[in-house]
Scaffold this active site. Sequence first.
Site, PDB file in Angstrom:
ATOM      1  N   LYS A  31       0.829  -1.204   0.000  1.00 52.26           N
ATOM      2  CA  LYS A  31       0.000   0.000   0.000  1.00 52.26           C
ATOM      3  C   LYS A  31       0.869   1.261   0.000  1.00 52.26           C
ATOM      4  CE  LYS A  31      -3.985  -2.154   2.360  1.00 52.26           C
ATOM      5  NZ  LYS A  31      -4.802  -2.118   3.615  1.00 52.26           N
ATOM      6  N   TYR A  57     -12.388  -2.424  -3.297  1.00 50.94           N
ATOM      7  CA  TYR A  57     -12.940  -2.377  -1.937  1.00 50.94           C
ATOM      8  C   TYR A  57     -14.466  -2.334  -1.922  1.00 50.94           C
ATOM      9  CZ  TYR A  57      -8.343  -1.925   0.322  1.00 50.94           C
ATOM     10  OH  TYR A  57      -7.070  -2.155   0.804  1.00 50.94           O
ATOM     11  N   ASN A 113      -1.773  -0.002   7.383  1.00 50.90           N
ATOM     12  CA  ASN A 113      -1.333  -1.380   7.648  1.00 50.90           C
ATOM     13  C   ASN A 113      -0.565  -2.024   6.496  1.00 50.90           C
ATOM     14  OD1 ASN A 113      -3.492  -1.828   6.013  1.00 50.90           O
ATOM     15  ND2 ASN A 113      -4.628  -3.123   7.436  1.00 50.90           N
ATOM     16  N   HIS A 125      -2.015  -5.402   1.453  1.00 51.04           N
ATOM     17  CA  HIS A 125      -3.286  -6.087   1.212  1.00 51.04           C
ATOM     18  C   HIS A 125      -2.990  -7.506   0.758  1.00 51.04           C
ATOM     19  CE1 HIS A 125      -7.259  -7.103  -0.395  1.00 51.04           C
ATOM     20  NE2 HIS A 125      -6.596  -7.634  -1.414  1.00 51.04           N
ATOM     21  N   GLU A 140      -9.402 -10.982  -7.654  1.00 47.53           N
ATOM     22  CA  GLU A 140      -8.548  -9.803  -7.494  1.00 47.53           C
ATOM     23  C   GLU A 140      -7.346  -9.842  -8.441  1.00 47.53           C
ATOM     24  OE1 GLU A 140      -9.741  -8.920  -2.823  1.00 47.53           O
ATOM     25  OE2 GLU A 140      -7.704  -9.553  -3.286  1.00 47.53           O
TER      26      GLU A 140
HETATM   27  P1  IDP Z   1      -7.568  -6.920   5.556  1.00 45.03           P
HETATM   28  O1  IDP Z   1      -6.798  -5.881   4.789  1.00 45.03           O
HETATM   29  O2  IDP Z   1      -6.760  -7.458   6.695  1.00 45.03           O
HETATM   30  O3  IDP Z   1      -8.159  -7.991   4.677  1.00 45.03           O
HETATM   31  P2  IDP Z   1     -10.284  -5.868   5.744  1.00 45.03           P
HETATM   32  O4  IDP Z   1     -11.210  -6.127   6.879  1.00 45.03           O
HETATM   33  O5  IDP Z   1     -10.545  -6.527   4.437  1.00 45.03           O
HETATM   34  O6  IDP Z   1      -8.800  -6.175   6.260  1.00 45.03           O
HETATM   35  O7  IDP Z   1     -10.267  -4.299   5.542  1.00 45.03           O
HETATM   36  C1  IDP Z   1      -9.628  -3.738   4.405  1.00 45.03           C
HETATM   37  C2  IDP Z   1      -8.768  -2.579   4.829  1.00 45.03           C
HETATM   38  O8  IDP Z   1      -9.611  -1.545   5.325  1.00 45.03           O
HETATM   39  C3  IDP Z   1      -7.809  -2.865   5.995  1.00 45.03           C
HETATM   40  O9  IDP Z   1      -6.602  -3.443   5.565  1.00 45.03           O
HETATM   41  C4  IDP Z   1      -7.593  -1.498   6.564  1.00 45.03           C
HETATM   42  O10 IDP Z   1      -6.643  -0.768   5.773  1.00 45.03           O
HETATM   43  C5  IDP Z   1      -8.959  -0.851   6.373  1.00 45.03           C
HETATM   44  N1  IDP Z   1      -9.802  -0.968   7.560  1.00 45.03           N
HETATM   45  C6  IDP Z   1     -10.558  -2.032   7.937  1.00 45.03           C
HETATM   46  N2  IDP Z   1     -11.233  -1.798   9.059  1.00 45.03           N
HETATM   47  C7  IDP Z   1     -10.912  -0.524   9.401  1.00 45.03           C
HETATM   48  C8  IDP Z   1     -11.300   0.325  10.490  1.00 45.03           C
HETATM   49  O11 IDP Z   1     -12.071  -0.044  11.374  1.00 45.03           O
HETATM   50  N3  IDP Z   1     -10.753   1.578  10.491  1.00 45.03           N
HETATM   51  C9  IDP Z   1      -9.878   2.013   9.536  1.00 45.03           C
HETATM   52  N4  IDP Z   1      -9.498   1.247   8.496  1.00 45.03           N
HETATM   53  C10 IDP Z   1     -10.005   0.003   8.439  1.00 45.03           C
HETATM   54 MG    MG Z   2      -9.598  -7.862   3.191  1.00 47.01          MG
END
Ligand code: IDP
Ligand code: MG
Length: 154
Positions: free
Chosen positions: A12, A52, A115, A118, A129
Amino acid sequence: MHNMERTLILVKPDGVQRGLVGEIISRFERRGLRLIGLKFMNVSQTLAEEHYAIHRGKPFYPGLVSYITSGPVVALALEGTNAIVAARNTMGVTKCHEAAPGTIRGDLGLEIGRNLVHGSDSVENGEKEVALWFRPEELVSWTRDVDRWIFEGA
Ligand code: IDP
Ligand code: MG
């Protein structure tokens, strides 16, 4: 081969800006996953929204789309036995501050909204994807000389 799967990995914008592209790619490479696609690119609003789509309507969605479009990303398509779960475990859980040491997120990040990486979350989404981010001609089909030392059935 049994359990051969594909996953879409993104470094990212925070990973790119922080100079962690090599560090992050190398963890997947050393894990044994086979590279089949790689590119450095800006993410259009359209692609971000499609990628997304499952999160549309959630409170963090607007911030998520602006995060992923805020700067260039590196997209990787990886292949391997059990690639989905293996890659997710190498990444660590979504919340960096709860991610285990030794994982990308647990070693390199602090916040959920920064984070770093992805990874596809299911076999079906891995296929979807990879097809969303790569045209068929951008994917390289090849045999690694070391495959038989990583994939037992190769
Ligand atoms: P993942 O990336 O671990 O699969 P997902 O639940 O698919 O997690 O969420 C996609 C992305 O959305 C996360 O990697 C993170 O960057 C963001 N995200 C998810 N939940 C939150 C939140 O509660 N606050 C802020 N960003 C979030
Ligand atoms: Mg995800």
